[in-house]
Design a protein around this motif. Structure first.
Motif, short mmCIF file in Angstrom:
data_model
loop_
_atom_site.label_atom_id
_atom_site.label_comp_id
_atom_site.label_asym_id
_atom_site.label_seq_id
_atom_site.Cartn_x
_atom_site.Cartn_y
_atom_site.Cartn_z
N GLY A 1 -11.99 -16.62 -60.17
CA GLY A 1 -11.44 -17.94 -59.89
C GLY A 1 -11.98 -18.52 -58.60
N PHE A 2 -12.18 -17.65 -57.61
CA PHE A 2 -12.75 -18.10 -56.34
C PHE A 2 -14.19 -18.58 -56.55
N PHE A 3 -14.99 -17.78 -57.25
CA PHE A 3 -16.40 -18.13 -57.43
C PHE A 3 -16.59 -19.37 -58.29
N THR A 4 -15.70 -19.60 -59.26
CA THR A 4 -15.85 -20.80 -60.08
C THR A 4 -15.57 -22.07 -59.29
N GLN A 5 -14.87 -21.94 -58.17
CA GLN A 5 -14.54 -23.11 -57.35
C GLN A 5 -15.51 -23.32 -56.19
N MET A 6 -16.53 -22.49 -56.09
CA MET A 6 -17.47 -22.59 -54.96
C MET A 6 -18.17 -23.95 -54.92
N LYS A 7 -18.57 -24.47 -56.06
CA LYS A 7 -19.23 -25.78 -56.08
C LYS A 7 -18.25 -26.87 -55.62
#
Length: 117
Positions: A22-28
């Protein structure tokens, strides 16, 4: 008992994957300033909490020793993560520093688990 412990370890890893995923999907979105805590992050943190407590209990029930300081530090970090994600879960946007803190604490928790012997 070993099968049960391995089952909970697998579920614990799935919780970590959900939180970090979930964290990595929100990086952008973090770069764009529209970052938010997704439900997978809350569910991952809850899964980590429940399975972590179960693993400590199963380890002690089997007669193993538990490094209580290590578990206490990991639990404290996870409670902070869970608190931040839970309180801010409905916000449309979250401060990117706060979001980054959750990612940093999660990665720190993983490295404590792996490196602290």
């Amino acid at each position: 008992m070993d099968v049960l412990i391995h089952l909970f370890v697998g579920l614990h890893i799935i919780g970590i994957a959900a939180l970090l995923g979930g964290f990595f999907t929100q990086m952008k979105a973090m770069g764009e300033g529209t970052v938010r805590f997704v439900p997978a992050m809350l569910h991952g943190a809850l899964t980590m909490l429940v399975t972590g407590v179960a693993l400590v209990g199963l380890n002690q029930a089997e007669g193993g020793t538990v490094n209580t300081v290590k578990i206490g530090v990991k639990l404290a970090l996870l409670i902070v993560i869970l608190g931040l994600v839970y309180v801010k879960r409905d916000d449309e946007t979250v401060d990117k520093r706060l979001f980054g803190l959750v990612g940093l604490l999660t990665v720190t928790n993983v490295f404590i688990a792996v490196l602290w012997t």
